[in-house]
Motif scaffolding. Structure first.
Motif, mmCIF file in Angstrom:
data_model
loop_
_atom_site.group_PDB
_atom_site.id
_atom_site.type_symbol
_atom_site.label_atom_id
_atom_site.label_comp_id
_atom_site.label_asym_id
_atom_site.label_seq_id
_atom_site.Cartn_x
_atom_site.Cartn_y
_atom_site.Cartn_z
ATOM 1 N N PRO A 150 -64.863 -2.975 -38.633
ATOM 2 C CA PRO A 150 -64.803 -1.718 -37.887
ATOM 3 C C PRO A 150 -65.972 -1.570 -36.907
ATOM 4 O O PRO A 150 -65.833 -0.922 -35.872
ATOM 5 C CB PRO A 150 -64.864 -0.644 -38.965
ATOM 6 C CG PRO A 150 -64.390 -1.310 -40.203
ATOM 7 C CD PRO A 150 -64.793 -2.750 -40.080
ATOM 8 N N SER A 151 -67.110 -2.195 -37.207
ATOM 9 C CA SER A 151 -68.263 -2.093 -36.312
ATOM 10 C C SER A 151 -67.967 -2.696 -34.940
ATOM 11 O O SER A 151 -68.519 -2.263 -33.935
ATOM 12 C CB SER A 151 -69.496 -2.758 -36.917
ATOM 13 O OG SER A 151 -69.311 -4.158 -37.025
ATOM 14 N N GLU A 152 -67.083 -3.696 -34.891
ATOM 15 C CA GLU A 152 -66.726 -4.291 -33.605
ATOM 16 C C GLU A 152 -66.010 -3.277 -32.723
ATOM 17 O O GLU A 152 -66.269 -3.208 -31.519
ATOM 18 C CB GLU A 152 -65.861 -5.532 -33.814
ATOM 19 C CG GLU A 152 -66.596 -6.665 -34.509
ATOM 20 C CD GLU A 152 -65.690 -7.841 -34.787
ATOM 21 O OE1 GLU A 152 -65.285 -8.506 -33.806
ATOM 22 O OE2 GLU A 152 -65.370 -8.078 -35.961
ATOM 23 N N ALA A 153 -65.128 -2.490 -33.311
ATOM 24 C CA ALA A 153 -64.440 -1.442 -32.554
ATOM 25 C C ALA A 153 -65.425 -0.363 -32.143
ATOM 26 O O ALA A 153 -65.384 0.122 -31.008
ATOM 27 C CB ALA A 153 -63.304 -0.849 -33.378
ATOM 28 N N ALA A 154 -66.335 0.010 -33.041
ATOM 29 C CA ALA A 154 -67.334 1.032 -32.722
ATOM 30 C C ALA A 154 -68.206 0.579 -31.557
ATOM 31 O O ALA A 154 -68.481 1.362 -30.640
ATOM 32 C CB ALA A 154 -68.186 1.331 -33.952
ATOM 33 N N ARG A 155 -68.611 -0.675 -31.569
ATOM 34 C CA ARG A 155 -69.441 -1.197 -30.481
ATOM 35 C C ARG A 155 -68.683 -1.240 -29.159
ATOM 36 O O ARG A 155 -69.254 -0.996 -28.100
ATOM 37 C CB ARG A 155 -69.949 -2.594 -30.830
ATOM 38 C CG ARG A 155 -71.037 -2.610 -31.856
ATOM 39 C CD ARG A 155 -71.509 -4.045 -32.095
ATOM 40 N NE ARG A 155 -72.573 -4.097 -33.042
ATOM 41 C CZ ARG A 155 -72.450 -4.492 -34.307
ATOM 42 N NH1 ARG A 155 -71.273 -4.880 -34.765
ATOM 43 N NH2 ARG A 155 -73.483 -4.514 -35.115
ATOM 44 N N GLU A 156 -67.400 -1.566 -29.239
ATOM 45 C CA GLU A 156 -66.603 -1.643 -28.018
ATOM 46 C C GLU A 156 -66.421 -0.263 -27.381
ATOM 47 O O GLU A 156 -66.405 -0.137 -26.163
ATOM 48 C CB GLU A 156 -65.247 -2.277 -28.312
ATOM 49 C CG GLU A 156 -64.482 -2.575 -27.054
ATOM 50 C CD GLU A 156 -63.406 -3.623 -27.255
ATOM 51 O OE1 GLU A 156 -62.264 -3.300 -26.949
ATOM 52 O OE2 GLU A 156 -63.725 -4.746 -27.692
ATOM 53 N N VAL A 157 -66.305 0.753 -28.199
ATOM 54 C CA VAL A 157 -66.069 2.107 -27.690
ATOM 55 C C VAL A 157 -67.363 2.787 -27.262
ATOM 56 O O VAL A 157 -67.387 3.538 -26.287
ATOM 57 C CB VAL A 157 -65.325 2.955 -28.750
ATOM 58 C CG1 VAL A 157 -65.297 4.428 -28.379
ATOM 59 C CG2 VAL A 157 -63.904 2.418 -28.930
ATOM 60 N N TYR A 158 -68.458 2.495 -27.952
ATOM 61 C CA TYR A 158 -69.728 3.155 -27.642
ATOM 62 C C TYR A 158 -70.222 2.736 -26.264
ATOM 63 O O TYR A 158 -70.188 1.570 -25.903
ATOM 64 C CB TYR A 158 -70.780 2.819 -28.696
ATOM 65 C CG TYR A 158 -72.090 3.515 -28.439
ATOM 66 C CD1 TYR A 158 -72.193 4.881 -28.564
ATOM 67 C CD2 TYR A 158 -73.207 2.807 -28.036
ATOM 68 C CE1 TYR A 158 -73.390 5.538 -28.307
ATOM 69 C CE2 TYR A 158 -74.405 3.437 -27.777
ATOM 70 C CZ TYR A 158 -74.493 4.805 -27.911
ATOM 71 O OH TYR A 158 -75.678 5.447 -27.645
ATOM 72 N N GLN A 159 -70.711 3.689 -25.524
ATOM 73 C CA GLN A 159 -71.117 3.433 -24.140
ATOM 74 C C GLN A 159 -72.635 3.405 -23.962
ATOM 75 O O GLN A 159 -73.160 4.002 -23.047
ATOM 76 C CB GLN A 159 -70.527 4.519 -23.231
ATOM 77 C CG GLN A 159 -69.028 4.595 -23.254
ATOM 78 C CD GLN A 159 -68.369 3.350 -22.706
ATOM 79 O OE1 GLN A 159 -68.717 2.890 -21.630
ATOM 80 N NE2 GLN A 159 -67.438 2.809 -23.445
ATOM 81 N N GLY A 160 -73.339 2.725 -24.823
ATOM 82 C CA GLY A 160 -74.788 2.681 -24.698
ATOM 83 C C GLY A 160 -75.360 1.357 -25.141
ATOM 84 O O GLY A 160 -74.655 0.506 -25.687
ATOM 85 N N ASP A 161 -76.652 1.201 -24.912
ATOM 86 C CA ASP A 161 -77.332 -0.049 -25.257
ATOM 87 C C ASP A 161 -78.111 0.032 -26.565
ATOM 88 O O ASP A 161 -78.712 -0.933 -26.980
ATOM 89 C CB ASP A 161 -78.311 -0.432 -24.137
ATOM 90 C CG ASP A 161 -77.583 -0.809 -22.860
ATOM 91 O OD1 ASP A 161 -76.433 -1.270 -22.946
ATOM 92 O OD2 ASP A 161 -78.168 -0.629 -21.786
ATOM 93 N N ASP A 162 -78.118 1.199 -27.195
ATOM 94 C CA ASP A 162 -78.883 1.354 -28.430
ATOM 95 C C ASP A 162 -77.954 1.280 -29.644
ATOM 96 O O ASP A 162 -76.824 0.817 -29.543
ATOM 97 C CB ASP A 162 -79.665 2.671 -28.401
ATOM 98 C CG ASP A 162 -78.751 3.877 -28.189
ATOM 99 O OD1 ASP A 162 -77.520 3.743 -28.346
ATOM 100 O OD2 ASP A 162 -79.278 4.954 -27.871
ATOM 101 N N ASP A 163 -78.438 1.737 -30.779
ATOM 102 C CA ASP A 163 -77.654 1.690 -32.014
ATOM 103 C C ASP A 163 -76.745 2.899 -32.184
ATOM 104 O O ASP A 163 -76.279 3.178 -33.285
ATOM 105 C CB ASP A 163 -78.582 1.588 -33.224
ATOM 106 C CG ASP A 163 -79.140 0.195 -33.412
ATOM 107 O OD1 ASP A 163 -78.635 -0.747 -32.771
ATOM 108 O OD2 ASP A 163 -80.081 0.032 -34.216
#
Length: 90
Positions: A31-44
């Motif tokens: 699920p973290s891969e989807a979260a990273r793909e959707v998140y629009q930032g360079d941080d955590d």
């Protein structure tokens, strides 16, 4: 649920579909891969999307689109505790 939350939920569901489509038929994603793909930032900040991503996977599993696994075995999303993986329905 706000309109922004609904858009994020739809984007997470689509990200899961897209990630699985780009992988081999037997591959799984986190699920973290989807979260990273959707998140629009360079941080955590993507971490704040982890629970919504798990819920998106649960909705897709209930719709018969994907399967949620732990230890390589299918599990009911409501019973899943800890790390999960998502794969195409077999």
């Amino acid at each position: 649920m706000t309109g922004g939350e609904q858009r994020t939920d739809r984007r997470l569901e689509q990200a899961i579909r897209d990630l699985l489509e780009r992988r081999s038929p037997t591959a799984t994603i986190c699920p973290s891969e989807a979260a990273r793909e959707v998140y629009q930032g360079d941080d955590d900040g993507w971490r704040s999307l982890m629970e919504p991503a798990r819920r998106a996977a649960q909705r897709l599993a209930e719709a018969g689109e994907v399967e949620i696994t732990q230890g390589g075995r299918p599990v009911r999303s409501a019973e899943a505790r800890g790390p999960i993986r998502i794969r195409r329905l077999r």
